[in-house]
Scaffold this active site. Structure first.
Site, PDB file in Angstrom:
ATOM      1  N   GLN A  98      45.582  38.084  33.598  1.00  0.00           N
ATOM      2  CA  GLN A  98      45.825  39.452  34.030  1.00  0.00           C
ATOM      3  C   GLN A  98      46.962  40.081  33.250  1.00  0.00           C
ATOM      4  O   GLN A  98      47.669  39.420  32.475  1.00  0.00           O
ATOM      5  CB  GLN A  98      46.136  39.470  35.528  1.00  0.00           C
ATOM      6  CG  GLN A  98      47.290  38.560  35.928  1.00  0.00           C
ATOM      7  CD  GLN A  98      47.379  38.337  37.424  1.00  0.00           C
ATOM      8  OE1 GLN A  98      48.357  38.713  38.063  1.00  0.00           O
ATOM      9  NE2 GLN A  98      46.348  37.705  37.992  1.00  0.00           N
TER      10      GLN A  98
ATOM     11  N   HIS B  84      49.008  37.247  31.098  1.00  0.00           N
ATOM     12  CA  HIS B  84      49.572  36.055  31.715  1.00  0.00           C
ATOM     13  C   HIS B  84      48.667  35.507  32.812  1.00  0.00           C
ATOM     14  O   HIS B  84      47.794  36.209  33.321  1.00  0.00           O
ATOM     15  CB  HIS B  84      50.950  36.357  32.304  1.00  0.00           C
ATOM     16  CG  HIS B  84      50.912  37.349  33.438  1.00  0.00           C
ATOM     17  ND1 HIS B  84      50.890  38.715  33.239  1.00  0.00           N
ATOM     18  CD2 HIS B  84      50.850  37.184  34.782  1.00  0.00           C
ATOM     19  CE1 HIS B  84      50.851  39.335  34.396  1.00  0.00           C
ATOM     20  NE2 HIS B  84      50.811  38.429  35.359  1.00  0.00           N
TER      21      HIS B  84
ATOM     22  N   GLU C 173      57.816  41.514  36.023  1.00  0.00           N
ATOM     23  CA  GLU C 173      58.104  40.417  36.940  1.00  0.00           C
ATOM     24  C   GLU C 173      58.756  39.277  36.181  1.00  0.00           C
ATOM     25  O   GLU C 173      58.880  39.303  34.951  1.00  0.00           O
ATOM     26  CB  GLU C 173      56.822  39.931  37.625  1.00  0.00           C
ATOM     27  CG  GLU C 173      55.770  39.412  36.671  1.00  0.00           C
ATOM     28  CD  GLU C 173      54.433  39.166  37.348  1.00  0.00           C
ATOM     29  OE1 GLU C 173      53.858  38.076  37.144  1.00  0.00           O
ATOM     30  OE2 GLU C 173      53.958  40.061  38.073  1.00  0.00           O
TER      31      GLU C 173
ATOM     32  N   ARG D  60      42.698  42.520  35.905  1.00  0.00           N
ATOM     33  CA  ARG D  60      42.156  41.227  35.504  1.00  0.00           C
ATOM     34  C   ARG D  60      41.437  41.355  34.160  1.00  0.00           C
ATOM     35  O   ARG D  60      40.563  42.197  33.990  1.00  0.00           O
ATOM     36  CB  ARG D  60      41.167  40.695  36.545  1.00  0.00           C
ATOM     37  CG  ARG D  60      41.774  40.359  37.884  1.00  0.00           C
ATOM     38  CD  ARG D  60      40.790  39.557  38.730  1.00  0.00           C
ATOM     39  NE  ARG D  60      41.243  39.487  40.108  1.00  0.00           N
ATOM     40  CZ  ARG D  60      40.718  40.186  41.109  1.00  0.00           C
ATOM     41  NH1 ARG D  60      39.697  40.999  40.881  1.00  0.00           N
ATOM     42  NH2 ARG D  60      41.185  40.070  42.324  1.00  0.00           N
TER      43      ARG D  60
ATOM     44  N   HIS E 249      49.813  43.724  33.706  1.00  0.00           N
ATOM     45  CA  HIS E 249      50.280  44.804  34.572  1.00  0.00           C
ATOM     46  C   HIS E 249      50.739  46.005  33.748  1.00  0.00           C
ATOM     47  O   HIS E 249      51.236  45.840  32.630  1.00  0.00           O
ATOM     48  CB  HIS E 249      51.453  44.335  35.444  1.00  0.00           C
ATOM     49  CG  HIS E 249      51.158  43.102  36.229  1.00  0.00           C
ATOM     50  ND1 HIS E 249      50.124  43.020  37.128  1.00  0.00           N
ATOM     51  CD2 HIS E 249      51.772  41.890  36.249  1.00  0.00           C
ATOM     52  CE1 HIS E 249      50.115  41.814  37.670  1.00  0.00           C
ATOM     53  NE2 HIS E 249      51.099  41.111  37.144  1.00  0.00           N
TER      54      HIS E 249
END
Length: 318
Positions: free
Chosen positions: A95, A173, A116, A193, A97
């Site tokens: 996936q 990642h 993150e 995804r 982001h």
């Protein structure tokens, strides 16, 4: 002011397991529990206050909105961070982001992007993550995705307990099977995804992919973020600063018998990831056990730990 202790929100996942119960003694709903949102004010999973008594049962979103004195000055309109424990008993989807701008345009006003970072709490021998990709150009990336050349495209990295990874927005990642992590992130639930091993959900349907969005937001070529880890030794104990970016700073406090930590004038989020003991702040002492998650209010000058334990701490960068 009292420390604010929180109750997690659990998320069942196709890749989840039972380590959050077995290793952390959390009251998980099933043996497919993948995530515990241990400090969260996101609308898709709001942590509730356990203590102090005056705020018991209140959602963190409400606490943040109604009691700004706990959190200090120059605050975002909504709580900016989300802290999770994740149990990957199977591979997560590959996936990526978006950043704040893309998320706001494509996922609705108010939704953040997601930068993150991961602290590896435990990992089976040989466990690995997907961390980046090998494509040098966007055309090469698209070709590999369309033709399913996953072994050539995806970059895999072995991991072990205690490793730390910075995962900025745009990083392709995936957490691999046999890994438990503590994740500190922007308060966002937007995930695109790229690949999901052709798995099917409990209804027998393949899970949705987001190929166009994934191509749009992936950083090409991938470049590993540079970590400048700083360690401060205090007797037998230690403070580790892993990173500081535009969204948050993340630390590990390693207490061997005793550790005193001086804090900046802002609130901190803390979770016990190993051991147990006590913490003192603002004239009060609290028992701590594994997986306890709490907020240290703004204005707290220092916290003092007693016992042998490790705490992952973070603070929002306003």
């Amino acid at each position: 002011m009292d420390l604010i202790f929180l109750k997690p929100v659990f998320k069942e996942k196709i890749w989840g397991g039972n380590k959050l119960k077995e290793e952390f003694n959390l009251d998980t709903p099933s043996n497919k529990t993948g995530e515990a949102w241990i400090i969260s004010a996101h609308r898709n999973g709001v942590s509730q206050v356990i203590s102090p008594k005056e705020f018991e049962g209140m959602g963190l979103d409400e606490l943040y909105g109604d009691h700004r004195e706990i959190f200090g000055e120059n605050l975002d309109d909504t709580f900016p961070l989300l802290v999770k424990l994740l149990d990957a008993s199977d591979n997560l989807s590959v996936q990526v982001h978006p950043d704040d701008e893309y998320a706001s345009i494509h996922e609705g006003e108010g939704e953040r992007g997601k930068t993150e970072c991961w602290y590896i709490v435990s990992a089976d021998e040989g466990a690995e993550i997907v961390y980046g990709h090998n494509a040098k150009t966007k055309e090469e990336f698209i070709e590999s995705v369309e033709e399913g050349k996953w072994n050539n495209l995806l970059r895999r990295v072995k991991v072990k307990k205690g490793d730390f990874f910075d995962v900025p927005y745009g990083t392709v990642h995936a957490i691999g099977k046999g890994i438990v992590i503590l994740e500190t992130q922007q308060s966002s639930d937007t995930t695109y995804r790229v690949y999901d091993y052709d798995r099917k959900d409990k209804e027998g349907n393949k899970r949705e992919l987001h190929i166009e969005d994934s191509i749009n937001v992936s950083k090409i070529p991938h470049i590993d973020p540079k970590l400048n880890i700083e360690e401060t030794v205090l007797g037998n104990s230690k403070i580790v600063k892993y990173l500081s970016n535009e969204f948050f700073s993340v630390y590990k406090y390693i207490s061997k018998d005793k550790l005193s930590v001086e804090l900046e004038n802002t609130y901190y989020l803390m979770t016990v990831v190993e051991g147990c003991g006590k913490v003192s702040a603002n004239g009060k002492k609290y028992d701590l056990k594994l997986a306890d998650s709490f907020i240290v209010p703004s204005g707290t000058e220092k916290v003092e730990f007693e016992g042998n334990m490790e705490i992952i701490a973070s603070r929002a960068e306003q």
